[in-house]
Design a protein around this motif. Structure first.
Motif, PDB file in Angstrom:
ATOM      1  N   GLY A  40       0.810  -1.213   0.000  1.00  0.00           N
ATOM      2  CA  GLY A  40       0.000   0.000   0.000  1.00  0.00           C
ATOM      3  C   GLY A  40       0.843   1.262   0.000  1.00  0.00           C
ATOM      4  N   LEU A  41       1.938   1.246   0.751  1.00  0.00           N
ATOM      5  CA  LEU A  41       2.845   2.403   0.749  1.00  0.00           C
ATOM      6  C   LEU A  41       3.434   2.622  -0.643  1.00  0.00           C
ATOM      7  CD1 LEU A  41       4.776   1.986   4.116  1.00  0.00           C
ATOM      8  CD2 LEU A  41       3.234   3.851   3.521  1.00  0.00           C
ATOM      9  N   ALA A  42       3.825   1.542  -1.297  1.00  0.00           N
ATOM     10  CA  ALA A  42       4.362   1.676  -2.651  1.00  0.00           C
ATOM     11  C   ALA A  42       3.313   2.246  -3.594  1.00  0.00           C
ATOM     12  CB  ALA A  42       4.859   0.327  -3.157  1.00  0.00           C
ATOM     13  N   ASP A  43       2.076   1.820  -3.435  1.00  0.00           N
ATOM     14  CA  ASP A  43       1.000   2.320  -4.298  1.00  0.00           C
ATOM     15  C   ASP A  43       0.737   3.806  -4.075  1.00  0.00           C
ATOM     16  OD1 ASP A  43       0.651  -0.210  -5.355  1.00  0.00           O
ATOM     17  OD2 ASP A  43      -0.991  -0.737  -3.997  1.00  0.00           O
ATOM     18  N   LEU A  44       0.935   4.268  -2.838  1.00  0.00           N
ATOM     19  CA  LEU A  44       0.705   5.690  -2.553  1.00  0.00           C
ATOM     20  C   LEU A  44       1.651   6.588  -3.346  1.00  0.00           C
ATOM     21  CD1 LEU A  44       0.173   5.905   1.327  1.00  0.00           C
ATOM     22  CD2 LEU A  44      -1.549   6.107  -0.469  1.00  0.00           C
ATOM     23  N   GLY A  45       2.864   6.124  -3.537  1.00  0.00           N
ATOM     24  CA  GLY A  45       3.835   6.918  -4.279  1.00  0.00           C
ATOM     25  C   GLY A  45       4.188   8.232  -3.596  1.00  0.00           C
ATOM     26  N   ALA A  46       4.236   8.226  -2.257  1.00  0.00           N
ATOM     27  CA  ALA A  46       4.544   9.458  -1.521  1.00  0.00           C
ATOM     28  C   ALA A  46       5.985   9.888  -1.785  1.00  0.00           C
ATOM     29  CB  ALA A  46       4.317   9.241  -0.025  1.00  0.00           C
ATOM     30  N   THR A  47       6.171  11.086  -2.294  1.00  0.00           N
ATOM     31  CA  THR A  47       7.508  11.533  -2.684  1.00  0.00           C
ATOM     32  C   THR A  47       8.380  11.885  -1.493  1.00  0.00           C
ATOM     33  OG1 THR A  47       6.666  13.793  -2.947  1.00  0.00           O
ATOM     34  CG2 THR A  47       6.677  12.381  -4.907  1.00  0.00           C
ATOM     35  N   ASP A  48       7.793  12.066  -0.296  1.00  0.00           N
ATOM     36  CA  ASP A  48       8.588  12.419   0.879  1.00  0.00           C
ATOM     37  C   ASP A  48       9.047  11.198   1.658  1.00  0.00           C
ATOM     38  OD1 ASP A  48       5.939  11.847   1.618  1.00  0.00           O
ATOM     39  OD2 ASP A  48       6.082  13.055   3.438  1.00  0.00           O
ATOM     40  N   LEU A  49       8.711   9.989   1.206  1.00  0.00           N
ATOM     41  CA  LEU A  49       9.091   8.759   1.900  1.00  0.00           C
ATOM     42  C   LEU A  49       9.915   7.883   0.968  1.00  0.00           C
ATOM     43  CD1 LEU A  49       5.700   7.786   3.599  1.00  0.00           C
ATOM     44  CD2 LEU A  49       7.637   8.952   4.659  1.00  0.00           C
ATOM     45  N   GLU A  50      11.145   7.615   1.375  1.00  0.00           N
ATOM     46  CA  GLU A  50      11.992   6.683   0.632  1.00  0.00           C
ATOM     47  C   GLU A  50      12.267   5.506   1.555  1.00  0.00           C
ATOM     48  OE1 GLU A  50      16.399   6.465  -1.496  1.00  0.00           O
ATOM     49  OE2 GLU A  50      15.468   8.425  -1.075  1.00  0.00           O
ATOM     50  N   ILE A  51      11.748   4.344   1.192  1.00  0.00           N
ATOM     51  CA  ILE A  51      11.708   3.202   2.101  1.00  0.00           C
ATOM     52  C   ILE A  51      12.627   2.087   1.612  1.00  0.00           C
ATOM     53  CG2 ILE A  51      10.211   1.405   3.070  1.00  0.00           C
ATOM     54  CD1 ILE A  51       7.911   3.467   2.808  1.00  0.00           C
ATOM     55  N   GLU A  52      13.406   1.534   2.548  1.00  0.00           N
ATOM     56  CA  GLU A  52      14.270   0.395   2.274  1.00  0.00           C
ATOM     57  C   GLU A  52      13.945  -0.721   3.264  1.00  0.00           C
ATOM     58  OE1 GLU A  52      18.385   1.458   2.061  1.00  0.00           O
ATOM     59  OE2 GLU A  52      17.991   3.366   1.058  1.00  0.00           O
ATOM     60  N   LEU A  53      14.052  -1.963   2.794  1.00  0.00           N
ATOM     61  CA  LEU A  53      13.729  -3.122   3.622  1.00  0.00           C
ATOM     62  C   LEU A  53      15.001  -3.834   4.067  1.00  0.00           C
ATOM     63  CD1 LEU A  53      10.850  -4.678   1.470  1.00  0.00           C
ATOM     64  CD2 LEU A  53      10.725  -2.772   3.101  1.00  0.00           C
ATOM     65  N   PHE A  54      14.983  -4.335   5.305  1.00  0.00           N
ATOM     66  CA  PHE A  54      16.078  -5.122   5.867  1.00  0.00           C
ATOM     67  C   PHE A  54      15.462  -6.438   6.340  1.00  0.00           C
ATOM     68  CE2 PHE A  54      17.104  -0.716   6.041  1.00  0.00           C
ATOM     69  CZ  PHE A  54      18.459  -0.633   5.742  1.00  0.00           C
ATOM     70  N   ALA A  55      15.880  -7.548   5.721  1.00  0.00           N
ATOM     71  CA  ALA A  55      15.110  -8.781   5.889  1.00  0.00           C
ATOM     72  C   ALA A  55      15.981 -10.019   5.795  1.00  0.00           C
ATOM     73  CB  ALA A  55      14.020  -8.829   4.808  1.00  0.00           C
ATOM     74  N   LEU A  56      15.359 -11.157   6.132  1.00  0.00           N
ATOM     75  CA  LEU A  56      15.955 -12.457   5.867  1.00  0.00           C
ATOM     76  C   LEU A  56      15.944 -12.708   4.362  1.00  0.00           C
ATOM     77  CD1 LEU A  56      14.070 -14.530   8.592  1.00  0.00           C
ATOM     78  CD2 LEU A  56      16.369 -13.559   8.776  1.00  0.00           C
ATOM     79  N   ASP A  57      16.878 -13.512   3.914  1.00  0.00           N
ATOM     80  CA  ASP A  57      16.941 -13.825   2.492  1.00  0.00           C
ATOM     81  C   ASP A  57      15.679 -14.544   2.020  1.00  0.00           C
ATOM     82  OD1 ASP A  57      18.699 -13.607   0.157  1.00  0.00           O
ATOM     83  OD2 ASP A  57      18.662 -15.785   0.163  1.00  0.00           O
ATOM     84  N   ASP A  58      14.976 -15.205   2.934  1.00  0.00           N
ATOM     85  CA  ASP A  58      13.734 -15.898   2.585  1.00  0.00           C
ATOM     86  C   ASP A  58      12.683 -14.943   2.014  1.00  0.00           C
ATOM     87  OD1 ASP A  58      14.703 -18.326   3.355  1.00  0.00           O
ATOM     88  OD2 ASP A  58      13.667 -18.385   5.284  1.00  0.00           O
ATOM     89  N   LEU A  59      12.780 -13.676   2.338  1.00  0.00           N
ATOM     90  CA  LEU A  59      11.791 -12.725   1.837  1.00  0.00           C
ATOM     91  C   LEU A  59      11.820 -12.662   0.312  1.00  0.00           C
ATOM     92  CD1 LEU A  59       9.754 -10.557   3.040  1.00  0.00           C
ATOM     93  CD2 LEU A  59      11.455  -8.875   2.340  1.00  0.00           C
TER      94      LEU A  59
END
Length: 390
Positions: A26-45
């Motif tokens: 949903g955040l990706a769909d919003l396309g908010a230009t003031d939010l740049e998001i990065e994920l930190f995860a297990l390789d299983d993701l």
């Protein structure tokens, strides 16, 4: 900002996985230009959610998700280093606690519920002791806390002493396709393959103690004699209360009409929802209750427990019964089975109620929580942190 998904073991952590992944989409769909998001995860993701990884810059560590001790170590070693290298402004921890050594970056924390504190008998002593220590520290550390319902937020404020202005409800939501009921042919197929009666009552959850299957089995036994064309269908895997559920079915006198399917494919579950004469949720404890929302969207009339977040979710669209009132459950279910007018009204009200919960609204609420955290003063130092809650 970063999102810590090291706690997210695909296929293991349950509804919190679906909630978190859905909100990130949903955040990706919003396309908010003031939010740049990065994920930190297990390789299983990468294997479990390749479509999510494709939408965000993703940094992974090669660990087996079930090795909990190693995940805790990764959260206190690898994650802080990775955060500092990325020069992040905020890190969101959706797994329930803020890790020790959070990299000196302000935190947003999601607390899904406080069941380990409120119903400790349902968990191991080690987990209860761990969360009793770590949840209050994490709550003090986080600039902003999100919860999946207002009810859960009120409980966090009450139990952990968090000021209400730091709590932001970010409610579960559905995508439009959730309102497309399974075709009649699919309902007929599943009914035939599963050997079901003409009508059935459905409860689609794992046998955890708080899900309270035994009350529903006893209520079904009370109405089975007067409703010979009705079966009870229990989907979902085996949980810690499995032995109690099996014993209740054996003792109920109508065990041959109780169908244990285990986990079923999504298409079969959609058909079971669409064809159900009623969907019952006698759960004693819910931080939200996504299954209730999905049932209403699918056009199934709902009877839900008058407990924790379920009344908030259903509003006036479902019948509410005290969780352990066996006679009340039998009466409420019989009313839906016997009164077509009541059933039609419940279906219409449920569908309308479900439209109020959208994933887009949840994503907007989460984005606003991030912005609120960015505007707040820094929280306490790392010594207030905890470890992985998964």
């Amino acid at each position: 900002m970063g999102v810590n998904l090291l706690w997210l073991v695909p296929g293991v952590v349950g509804g919190s996985e679906e909630y978190t992944v859905r909100l990130l989409h949903g955040l990706a769909d919003l396309g908010a230009t003031d939010l740049e998001i990065e994920l930190f995860a297990l390789d299983d993701l990468r294997r479990a959610h390749p479509d999510l990884v494709a939408r965000f810059a993703t940094h992974t560590v090669r660990l087996r998700g079930r090795a909990k001790a190693l995940r805790v170590v990764a959260e206190t070693t690898w994650l802080p280093v990775a955060i500092r290298r990325r020069h992040l402004d905020l890190v969101h921890h959706p797994g329930g606690v803020v890790p020790l050594g959070r990299g000196g970056v302000p935190a947003v924390l999601t607390i899904h519920d406080l069941q380990p504190l409120d119903l400790p008998e349902n968990f191991s002593r080690i987990k209860v002791a761990y969360l009793r220590a770590m949840l209050p520290r994490s709550a003090r550390t986080a600039r902003v806390i999100t919860t999946p319902s207002r009810t859960a937020g009120e409980r966090v404020a009450e139990r952990l002493g968090v000021p209400v202005d730091r709590i932001h409800p970010v409610l579960h939501g559905l995508e439009p396709e959730a309102f497309a009921a399974a075709p009649a042919a699919e309902v007929d197929r599943v009914r035939a393959e599963r050997g079901l009666a003409r009508r059935w009552i459905l409860y689609p959850v794992i046998t955890y103690p708080h899900k309270n299957h035994v009350t529903l089995v006893r209520a079904f036994a009370a109405l089975a004699a007067t409703h010979p064309d009705v079966d009870l269908v229990l989907t979902g895997g085996e949980g810690p209360a499995e032995a109690d559920v099996v014993a209740a079915i054996a003792a109920c006198g109508a065990g041959g009409r109780v169908h244990r399917t285990g986990r079923v494919p999504r298409a079969d579950l959609d058909a079971l929802l669409a064809g159900a004469a009623a969907v019952a949720f006698p759960s004693r404890y819910e931080g939200f209750g996504t299954g209730v929302l999905e049932a209403m969207a699918a056009g199934a009339p709902v009877v839900a427990a008058d407990a924790t977040a379920l009344p908030e979710v259903v509003g006036t669209a479902a019948t509410l019964v005290a969780p352990d009132d066996v006679a009340g459950w039998a009466s409420a279910l019989a009313a839906l089975l016997d009164d077509d007018g009541l059933r039609r009204r419940r279906i219409a009200a449920g569908r309308e109620r479900a439209t109020a919960f959208t994933n887009r609204a949840g994503a907007r609420a989460l984005a606003d929580a991030y912005r609120a955290a960015a505007d707040r003063p820094a929280g306490p130092p790392d010594s207030e942190g905890g470890g992985a809650a998964g």
